[in-house]
Structures are given as structure tokens and as C-alpha cells.
Design a protein around this motif. Structure first.
Motif, PDB file in Angstrom:
ATOM      1  N   GLY A  75      29.185  59.118  40.243  1.00 30.62           N
ATOM      2  CA  GLY A  75      29.293  58.144  41.324  1.00 30.62           C
ATOM      3  C   GLY A  75      29.162  56.706  40.884  1.00 30.62           C
ATOM      4  O   GLY A  75      29.424  55.785  41.676  1.00 30.62           O
ATOM      5  N   THR A  76      28.784  56.457  39.629  1.00 33.70           N
ATOM      6  CA  THR A  76      28.629  55.094  39.129  1.00 33.70           C
ATOM      7  C   THR A  76      29.823  54.616  38.316  1.00 33.70           C
ATOM      8  O   THR A  76      29.871  53.451  37.913  1.00 33.70           O
ATOM      9  N   ILE A  77      30.781  55.497  38.055  1.00 33.52           N
ATOM     10  CA  ILE A  77      31.904  55.162  37.174  1.00 33.52           C
ATOM     11  C   ILE A  77      32.967  54.392  37.952  1.00 33.52           C
ATOM     12  O   ILE A  77      33.416  54.823  39.018  1.00 33.52           O
ATOM     13  N   ARG A  78      33.390  53.260  37.408  1.00 35.00           N
ATOM     14  CA  ARG A  78      34.396  52.425  38.073  1.00 35.00           C
ATOM     15  C   ARG A  78      35.757  53.107  38.074  1.00 35.00           C
ATOM     16  O   ARG A  78      36.134  53.799  37.129  1.00 35.00           O
ATOM     17  N   THR A  79      36.512  52.859  39.125  1.00 33.19           N
ATOM     18  CA  THR A  79      37.845  53.436  39.237  1.00 33.19           C
ATOM     19  C   THR A  79      38.939  52.383  39.344  1.00 33.19           C
ATOM     20  O   THR A  79      40.109  52.726  39.507  1.00 33.19           O
ATOM     21  N   ASP A  80      38.577  51.101  39.269  1.00 38.54           N
ATOM     22  CA  ASP A  80      39.545  50.027  39.503  1.00 38.54           C
ATOM     23  C   ASP A  80      39.940  49.284  38.228  1.00 38.54           C
ATOM     24  O   ASP A  80      40.534  48.203  38.300  1.00 38.54           O
ATOM     25  N   GLY A  81      39.623  49.841  37.057  1.00 34.06           N
ATOM     26  CA  GLY A  81      39.831  49.100  35.813  1.00 34.06           C
ATOM     27  C   GLY A  81      41.256  48.640  35.577  1.00 34.06           C
ATOM     28  O   GLY A  81      41.491  47.508  35.146  1.00 34.06           O
ATOM     29  N   ALA A  82      42.229  49.501  35.853  1.00 34.59           N
ATOM     30  CA  ALA A  82      43.623  49.129  35.592  1.00 34.59           C
ATOM     31  C   ALA A  82      44.074  47.980  36.493  1.00 34.59           C
ATOM     32  O   ALA A  82      44.803  47.079  36.045  1.00 34.59           O
ATOM     33  N   MET A  83      43.656  47.989  37.739  1.00 33.95           N
ATOM     34  CA  MET A  83      44.034  46.896  38.631  1.00 33.95           C
ATOM     35  C   MET A  83      43.320  45.606  38.237  1.00 33.95           C
ATOM     36  O   MET A  83      43.920  44.517  38.288  1.00 33.95           O
ATOM     37  N   VAL A  84      42.059  45.700  37.849  1.00 34.51           N
ATOM     38  CA  VAL A  84      41.340  44.522  37.363  1.00 34.51           C
ATOM     39  C   VAL A  84      42.096  43.907  36.192  1.00 34.51           C
ATOM     40  O   VAL A  84      42.325  42.688  36.136  1.00 34.51           O
ATOM     41  N   ALA A  85      42.502  44.732  35.244  1.00 32.83           N
ATOM     42  CA  ALA A  85      43.209  44.236  34.067  1.00 32.83           C
ATOM     43  C   ALA A  85      44.567  43.655  34.430  1.00 32.83           C
ATOM     44  O   ALA A  85      44.981  42.619  33.891  1.00 32.83           O
ATOM     45  N   ALA A  86      45.281  44.301  35.333  1.00 31.85           N
ATOM     46  CA  ALA A  86      46.605  43.807  35.735  1.00 31.85           C
ATOM     47  C   ALA A  86      46.506  42.417  36.342  1.00 31.85           C
ATOM     48  O   ALA A  86      47.307  41.520  36.021  1.00 31.85           O
ATOM     49  N   LYS A  87      45.537  42.214  37.220  1.00 34.23           N
ATOM     50  CA  LYS A  87      45.377  40.898  37.842  1.00 34.23           C
ATOM     51  C   LYS A  87      44.984  39.845  36.806  1.00 34.23           C
ATOM     52  O   LYS A  87      45.515  38.716  36.816  1.00 34.23           O
TER      53      LYS A  87
END
Length: 410
Positions: free
Chosen positions: A379-391
Motif C-alpha cells: 500500500g505504500t508503493i507509488r503507482t504514478d512514476g511514469a506520469m511523473v517522469a513524462a510531465k
């Protein structure tokens, strides 16, 4: 805006770029991937164009001939200066990752073309840090007697120069670029990205390098599990899944794993992988799968035994399933240690298990306490890394800063 993603790596190293490519496309960017031909089918699934570069990775890893690592490095550099340069002409940004020769050449190509570029690592041990020993390079060992961080840093710079300096600078000269006297820092730049989860693989402070940690890059997988696999899962208690992905597997690992899992009174699910794991008998407690939706599968098994690649470790951690990591090379022992330190599984002691040693590690992973801890960490693992990097990439590319070997500016 046009973006080129460049790598030379196995499936596990390409998959994060697939996620980044899709997220960039959602933000309106035109994306092209330059990578080994092995990943053509995967990129076609998500509609991202591929420029195949270099020989198939599978042939190098599992071919009958022992690869000449120095010739491979030379060929990769030459290919990047030729094919990547042609593919990236007119692009606004380039992301470079994968094997060091390919990444080093890709950064030089971006410099030649005057486009923004960033180097990406999937694990913190591949970035210069006082907290980790540098990774040995072909023909360039890291002697155990060298222990102080400053000495290790200097040795790492020398080793990178000895490994790649001459061949890289020859191509730079032909391209009209000045020589670089620090190949490692030329490749990494002064603000690399770490595409790894900050819980599973944190960037430790203090550190001199300014690292941007985006979180790991992955895409949700909506594929259903095959009907025969569903039938096997429904026929009994959750099995233990074993796979070594695209890696060489330890000798006789299928027999060792099956005996170890049966010793724990569990059923066996083998992921064939590039090593071709197969049953040792015709008992109905063992089943083999090929390419499959691991995101879904890992929520349905009792534990996952694997090699410790960044992608598999992240997927298992997000799924909340206990793990046994049998690290082989590179970042895999690191991820084995992190799994053990987080209490979400066990790190096998060494790369070649016996049935007894693997069974003992499984006994740790299969405890209720480990299952509870694995669920909590999931439950602590981030799931938005690819979108963060894209932006971040599109924002940075709008100002078009040019990589310059003299000042190491991204």
C-alpha cells in the motif's frame, strides 16, 4: 513535441520505457523507441513505433557462443551514433538508459543534435554514491581492498574511462564533438533520474549527486489470465510461482525449485522464461506458463521465487505477495537485500540454491507474518512514476537545454 527513448536491455529494462512512452503519448507527445528487436511485439501492443537497434538480446544472453563484451560495446556505440542519430534527428528530447555503452553514446548523440537528454537508472547502485560500491565493468574489477568512498569514486571513473573512453571519443571526434575525459559523468550528467520506488529502492542522503527520483515506471496490465492457468489456480491452494525471466537460471533450478516447494506442501507454478523452465515429472501439482499478466497472477499465488530484477521485484511488491529473491548479477542482490530488509520476503544466500536452502528461504516467506508485512508495504508503493517522469520530461524539453560535455549540464 517529439521524444525518443533509447535503450539496449532485456525485456525488464524495456518495459519501463513502454510505460513512459504511453504516458508521454497521453500528454500529446510523439514518441519513438530505439531498442533491441526482441521488444517489437511488446511495443506493437501499445502502438509505439520501434527503431530496432543492435542484435537481439536473447541471442547474446542465451546463445551458444560466449559473447565478446568489448566487441559488443564497440558495436553498440557505433550503432547509436549511426541509427539513433538518424532516428533522433529533429526530436525535442531523448531519454537514455540500458547498458553503459549504449547510454554513453546516446548522450553524445543528443549533444550532437542539440536536444535535451536525461539519463535514467532503475536502481540506485548504478549511480555514483558514497553508500554503494561501484559496479565492476568488463575487464575493470573493483578490488575489495579499496573501501573508502573517495577512492572508490576515483576508481569508478578510471574504470569507465578504460572500458569506453577510447571507442566513445573516436566516434565523438568523427561527429565533430570534443573528447570527454570522464565517461561516467558524461553519461549520467549532473541530474539523472532514478526510476525506482522510494520505499523499495530509496536514494540515500547525504550524496553529492542531484538525483530526481520519479518512482518506478509501469503500466496497468488488463490482460486476463489464460483459461488453463485459471483452471490450475482454482484446483487447489495458491501455488508458489518461480521464474528467472530473461536471465540465465541457476543450474538444475527447475528440479531444485520443485523439490523445495513440495517440501513446503505447496503446488508449483513455473514461469518458463528465456531459460525454459519445465516440469521434472508428470505430477498434477506443477504447471508451466509463458508470457502472462504478472500483475494479476502475483495476487493469486502464495509466494514468488525470482531473480530480483527491478521489474519483477516491483510487481511482486505492489501485489503484496511474499518473495524469495535468488539474485544473480547486477542489481539483483541489491533488491534481494531490500526485500529482506523490508520484511516482505527472504534473500537467498547466494545465486545457486539447493532444494534445502531454497526450502528454508521459502519457509520464511510463507509465514503469516511475512504475508501481513508484504500486504502493508504494497500500500505504500507509488503507482504514478511514469506520469511523473513524462510531465518532467516535457516541461524540461520546452526550454531545450543542451547537454554540454564541458559543464555536464542537462
Amino acid at each position: 513535441m517529439r521524444v525518443v527513448l533509447s535503450t539496449y536491455d532485456s525485456r525488464g529494462g524495456v518495459e519501463p520505457l513502454v510505460a513512459l512512452a504511453v504516458r508521454l503519448g497521453e500528454l500529446g507527445a510523439e514518441v519513438q523507441v530505439c531498442a533491441p528487436p526482441d521488444c517489437a511485439d511488446r511495443l506493437a501492443e501499445v502502438g509505439v513505433p520501434l527503431v530496432p537497434i543492435g542484435p537481439p538480446v536473447r541471442e547474446l544472453v542465451h546463445g551458444s557462443a560466449k559473447p565478446d563484451v568489448h566487441q559488443i560495446a564497440a558495436d553498440l556505440i557505433a550503432t547509436q551514433f549511426d541509427q539513433l542519430a538518424a532516428a533522433a534527428e529533429g526530436a525535442d528530447a531523448l531519454v537514455a538508459t540500458g547498458l553503459r555503452p549504449a547510454a554513453a553514446a546516446a548522450r553524445s548523440v543528443a549533444e550532437k543534435l542539440g536536444i535535451h537528454s536525461v539519463y535514467v537508472s532503475y536502481c540506485p547502485i548504478f549511480l555514483p554514491s558514497p553508500h554503494y560500491r561501484p559496479q565492476p565493468l568488463p575487464g575493470q574489477p573493483v578490488p575489495p581492498e579499496v573501501t573508502d568512498p573517495e577512492g572508490l569514486n576515483e576508481l569508478d571513473i578510471r574504470n569507465n574511462n578504460a572500458y569506453l573512453g577510447e571507442m566513445l571519443n573516436a566516434h565523438r571526434a568523427a561527429a565533430g564533438l570534443p573528447p570527454v575525459d570522464n565517461v561516467r559523468d558524461h553519461t549520467i550528467g549532473n541530474q539523472p533520474w532514478l526510476a525506482a520506488d522510494p520505499i523499495l529502492a530509496p536514494w540515500l542522503q547525504p550524496a553529492d549527486l542531484d538525483v530526481v527520483q520519479t518512482g518506478a515506471w509501469f503500466l496497468p496490465d488488463e490482460r486476463p489470465l489464460p483459461a488453463d492457468l485459471e483452471a490450475f489456480l482454482a484446483a487447489g491452494e495458491p501455488p508458489v510461482y518461480v521464474s528467472f525471466g530473461s536471465m540465465f537460471a541457476p543450474k538444475d533450478i527447475a528440479r531444485v525449485a520443485i523439490e523445495a516447494i513440495r517440501a513446503q506442501d505447496r503446488r508449483v507454478l513455473l514461469g518458463a522464461g528465456w531459460a525454459g523452465l519445465a516440469p521434472i515429472d508428470d505430477r498434477d501439482d506443477c504447471f508451466v506458463v509463458g508470457e502472462v499478466n504478472q500483475q494479476e497472477l502475483f495476487t493469486r499465488v502464495a509466494a514468488v521465487v525470482h531473480h530480483g530484477g527491478a521489474g519483477t521485484t516491483n510487481t511482486a511488491t505492489r501485489a503484496g505477495v511474499p518473495q524469495v529473491v535468488v539474485g544473480q548479477i547486477g542489481d539483483q542482490p541489491y533488491f534481494a537485500g531490500r526485500v529482506a530488509a523490508l520484511g516482505i520476503g527472504a534473500a537467498h544466500d547466494g545465486p545457486t540454491p539447493t532444494a534445502e536452502s531454497l526450502s528454508a528461504a521459502l519457509a520464511v516467506a510463507l509465514t503469516p507474518e511475512t504475508r501481513v508485512r508484504a500486504n502493508a508495504v504494497a500500500g505504500t508503493i507509488r503507482t504514478d512514476g511514469a506520469m511523473v517522469a513524462a510531465k518532467l520530461l516535457l516541461e524540461a524539453a520546452q526550454t531545450r537545454p543542451v547537454y554540454n560535455a564541458a559543464n555536464l549540464q542537462d
